[in-house]
Write a protein that holds these residues in place. Structure first.
Motif, mmCIF file in Angstrom:
data_model
loop_
_atom_site.group_PDB
_atom_site.id
_atom_site.type_symbol
_atom_site.label_atom_id
_atom_site.label_comp_id
_atom_site.label_asym_id
_atom_site.label_seq_id
_atom_site.Cartn_x
_atom_site.Cartn_y
_atom_site.Cartn_z
ATOM 1 N N ASN A 240 0.819 -1.215 0.000
ATOM 2 C CA ASN A 240 0.000 0.000 0.000
ATOM 3 C C ASN A 240 0.855 1.269 0.000
ATOM 4 O OD1 ASN A 240 0.901 -0.345 2.602
ATOM 5 N ND2 ASN A 240 -1.045 0.158 3.559
ATOM 6 N N ALA A 241 2.145 1.151 0.275
ATOM 7 C CA ALA A 241 3.025 2.317 0.267
ATOM 8 C C ALA A 241 3.658 2.546 -1.106
ATOM 9 C CB ALA A 241 4.125 2.158 1.309
ATOM 10 N N VAL A 242 3.736 1.509 -1.926
ATOM 11 C CA VAL A 242 4.422 1.619 -3.214
ATOM 12 C C VAL A 242 3.844 2.724 -4.097
ATOM 13 C CG1 VAL A 242 4.998 0.395 -5.358
ATOM 14 C CG2 VAL A 242 5.294 -0.735 -3.156
ATOM 15 N N PRO A 243 2.518 2.862 -4.233
ATOM 16 C CA PRO A 243 2.006 3.951 -5.087
ATOM 17 C C PRO A 243 2.384 5.343 -4.594
ATOM 18 C CG PRO A 243 0.279 2.363 -4.639
ATOM 19 C CD PRO A 243 1.452 2.009 -3.756
ATOM 20 N N MET A 244 2.693 5.481 -3.323
ATOM 21 C CA MET A 244 3.050 6.784 -2.767
ATOM 22 C C MET A 244 4.550 7.056 -2.866
ATOM 23 S SD MET A 244 0.631 6.923 0.605
ATOM 24 C CE MET A 244 1.194 5.354 1.264
ATOM 25 N N LEU A 245 5.316 6.069 -3.289
ATOM 26 C CA LEU A 245 6.770 6.188 -3.349
ATOM 27 C C LEU A 245 7.227 6.070 -4.795
ATOM 28 C CD1 LEU A 245 7.530 3.818 -0.355
ATOM 29 C CD2 LEU A 245 7.658 6.310 -0.344
ATOM 30 N N PRO A 246 7.335 7.197 -5.489
ATOM 31 C CA PRO A 246 7.739 7.143 -6.894
ATOM 32 C C PRO A 246 9.060 6.404 -7.080
ATOM 33 C CG PRO A 246 7.200 9.373 -6.232
ATOM 34 C CD PRO A 246 7.188 8.537 -4.999
ATOM 35 N N LEU A 247 9.147 5.670 -8.124
ATOM 36 C CA LEU A 247 10.317 4.901 -8.542
ATOM 37 C C LEU A 247 10.523 3.609 -7.758
ATOM 38 C CD1 LEU A 247 12.883 7.751 -9.286
ATOM 39 C CD2 LEU A 247 11.318 6.627 -10.858
ATOM 40 N N VAL A 248 9.901 3.437 -6.603
ATOM 41 C CA VAL A 248 10.036 2.180 -5.874
ATOM 42 C C VAL A 248 9.407 1.058 -6.690
ATOM 43 C CG1 VAL A 248 9.323 0.907 -3.805
ATOM 44 C CG2 VAL A 248 10.264 3.200 -3.597
ATOM 45 N N ASP A 249 8.281 1.355 -7.343
ATOM 46 C CA ASP A 249 7.639 0.370 -8.206
ATOM 47 C C ASP A 249 8.602 -0.082 -9.300
ATOM 48 O OD1 ASP A 249 5.454 -1.187 -9.192
ATOM 49 O OD2 ASP A 249 5.116 0.343 -10.724
ATOM 50 N N VAL A 250 9.364 0.841 -9.854
ATOM 51 C CA VAL A 250 10.338 0.512 -10.902
ATOM 52 C C VAL A 250 11.402 -0.429 -10.329
ATOM 53 C CG1 VAL A 250 12.075 1.431 -12.483
ATOM 54 C CG2 VAL A 250 9.960 2.706 -12.090
ATOM 55 N N VAL A 251 11.951 -0.085 -9.189
ATOM 56 C CA VAL A 251 13.008 -0.896 -8.576
ATOM 57 C C VAL A 251 12.484 -2.296 -8.261
ATOM 58 C CG1 VAL A 251 14.547 -1.132 -6.582
ATOM 59 C CG2 VAL A 251 14.205 1.111 -7.638
ATOM 60 N N LEU A 252 11.296 -2.381 -7.691
ATOM 61 C CA LEU A 252 10.731 -3.691 -7.359
ATOM 62 C C LEU A 252 10.492 -4.525 -8.613
ATOM 63 C CD1 LEU A 252 8.225 -2.644 -4.556
ATOM 64 C CD2 LEU A 252 10.430 -3.794 -4.275
ATOM 65 N N TRP A 253 9.982 -3.892 -9.666
ATOM 66 C CA TRP A 253 9.735 -4.618 -10.912
ATOM 67 C C TRP A 253 11.042 -5.136 -11.505
ATOM 68 C CZ3 TRP A 253 10.991 -3.442 -16.114
ATOM 69 C CH2 TRP A 253 10.406 -4.296 -17.050
ATOM 70 N N VAL A 254 12.074 -4.300 -11.512
ATOM 71 C CA VAL A 254 13.370 -4.713 -12.069
ATOM 72 C C VAL A 254 13.923 -5.892 -11.283
ATOM 73 C CG1 VAL A 254 15.776 -3.979 -12.379
ATOM 74 C CG2 VAL A 254 13.906 -2.492 -13.119
ATOM 75 N N LYS A 255 13.800 -5.856 -9.970
ATOM 76 C CA LYS A 255 14.323 -6.945 -9.140
ATOM 77 C C LYS A 255 13.572 -8.252 -9.371
ATOM 78 C CE LYS A 255 16.377 -4.333 -5.387
ATOM 79 N NZ LYS A 255 17.576 -5.045 -5.000
ATOM 80 N N GLN A 256 12.333 -8.179 -9.840
ATOM 81 C CA GLN A 256 11.539 -9.381 -10.094
ATOM 82 C C GLN A 256 11.876 -10.040 -11.435
ATOM 83 O OE1 GLN A 256 7.545 -7.936 -9.909
ATOM 84 N NE2 GLN A 256 7.499 -7.893 -7.676
ATOM 85 N N GLN A 257 12.566 -9.334 -12.297
ATOM 86 C CA GLN A 257 12.859 -9.857 -13.630
ATOM 87 C C GLN A 257 13.989 -10.870 -13.575
ATOM 88 O OE1 GLN A 257 10.505 -8.873 -15.901
ATOM 89 N NE2 GLN A 257 9.854 -7.916 -13.983
ATOM 90 N N ASP A 258 13.869 -11.910 -14.416
ATOM 91 C CA ASP A 258 14.889 -12.960 -14.472
ATOM 92 C C ASP A 258 16.138 -12.524 -15.222
ATOM 93 O OD1 ASP A 258 13.261 -14.721 -13.055
ATOM 94 O OD2 ASP A 258 12.288 -15.428 -14.889
ATOM 95 N N ALA A 259 15.974 -11.626 -16.179
ATOM 96 C CA ALA A 259 17.093 -11.160 -16.993
ATOM 97 C C ALA A 259 17.289 -9.662 -16.763
ATOM 98 C CB ALA A 259 16.801 -11.427 -18.469
ATOM 99 N N PRO A 260 18.473 -9.152 -17.088
ATOM 100 C CA PRO A 260 18.685 -7.700 -16.964
ATOM 101 C C PRO A 260 17.657 -6.925 -17.787
ATOM 102 C CG PRO A 260 20.756 -8.823 -17.362
ATOM 103 C CD PRO A 260 19.671 -9.846 -17.549
ATOM 104 N N VAL A 261 17.283 -5.790 -17.288
ATOM 105 C CA VAL A 261 16.268 -4.958 -17.936
ATOM 106 C C VAL A 261 16.970 -3.894 -18.775
ATOM 107 C CG1 VAL A 261 14.381 -3.354 -17.493
ATOM 108 C CG2 VAL A 261 14.644 -5.384 -16.078
ATOM 109 N N SER A 262 16.521 -3.738 -20.005
ATOM 110 C CA SER A 262 17.104 -2.737 -20.900
ATOM 111 C C SER A 262 16.345 -1.419 -20.779
ATOM 112 C CB SER A 262 17.036 -3.226 -22.344
ATOM 113 O OG SER A 262 15.684 -3.199 -22.788
ATOM 114 N N PRO A 263 16.951 -0.339 -21.251
ATOM 115 C CA PRO A 263 16.218 0.933 -21.274
ATOM 116 C C PRO A 263 14.921 0.823 -22.081
ATOM 117 C CG PRO A 263 18.546 1.329 -21.627
ATOM 118 C CD PRO A 263 18.352 -0.159 -21.662
ATOM 119 N N GLN A 264 14.941 0.013 -23.143
ATOM 120 C CA GLN A 264 13.738 -0.171 -23.944
ATOM 121 C C GLN A 264 12.643 -0.862 -23.134
ATOM 122 O OE1 GLN A 264 16.864 -0.958 -24.923
ATOM 123 N NE2 GLN A 264 17.191 0.577 -26.520
#
Length: 106
Positions: free
Chosen positions: A21-45
């Motif tokens: 419930n705090a993630v929507p209030m914390l900009p960019l945390v959603d990005v960091v969490l999503w990247v950490k969930q990915q199996d492969a490195p994330v590209s700028p694209q």
């Protein structure tokens, strides 16, 4: 981006997840969490497509993520200017809201 990476790291060190419930209030945390969930490195694209941000923003985010992971030096030691950070925050909020609305409608 640096503060979001640090915040997520601190929660992980404490063995606690970032409260959902705090993630929507914390900009960019959603990005960091999503990247950490990915199996492969994330590209700028990948970032640009997922969060509907400009190429420039996606490359800045990717550079910050790589620097934090120890794969590349940070572009600037001081990070982004306050004006740029605030602009990114609003843009990220708008993009995250659009993604959430789309996933609810699907």
């Amino acid at each position: 981006m640096a503060w979001a990476l640090t915040l997520v790291d601190e929660f992980e060190k404490a063995g606690e997840p970032v409260p959902e419930n705090a993630v929507p209030m914390l900009p960019l945390v959603d990005v960091v969490l999503w990247v950490k969930q990915q199996d492969a490195p994330v590209s700028p694209q990948d970032l640009a497509a997922r969060y509907n941000v400009s190429r420039a923003t996606a490359f800045r985010w990717a550079a910050a993520l790589r620097a934090h992971a120890g794969h590349a030096p940070a572009a600037r030691a001081s990070g982004l200017s306050l004006r740029a950070t605030l602009g990114m925050r609003q843009h990220h909020r708008d993009a995250a809201l659009a993604v959430r609305k789309a996933s609810v409608q699907a």
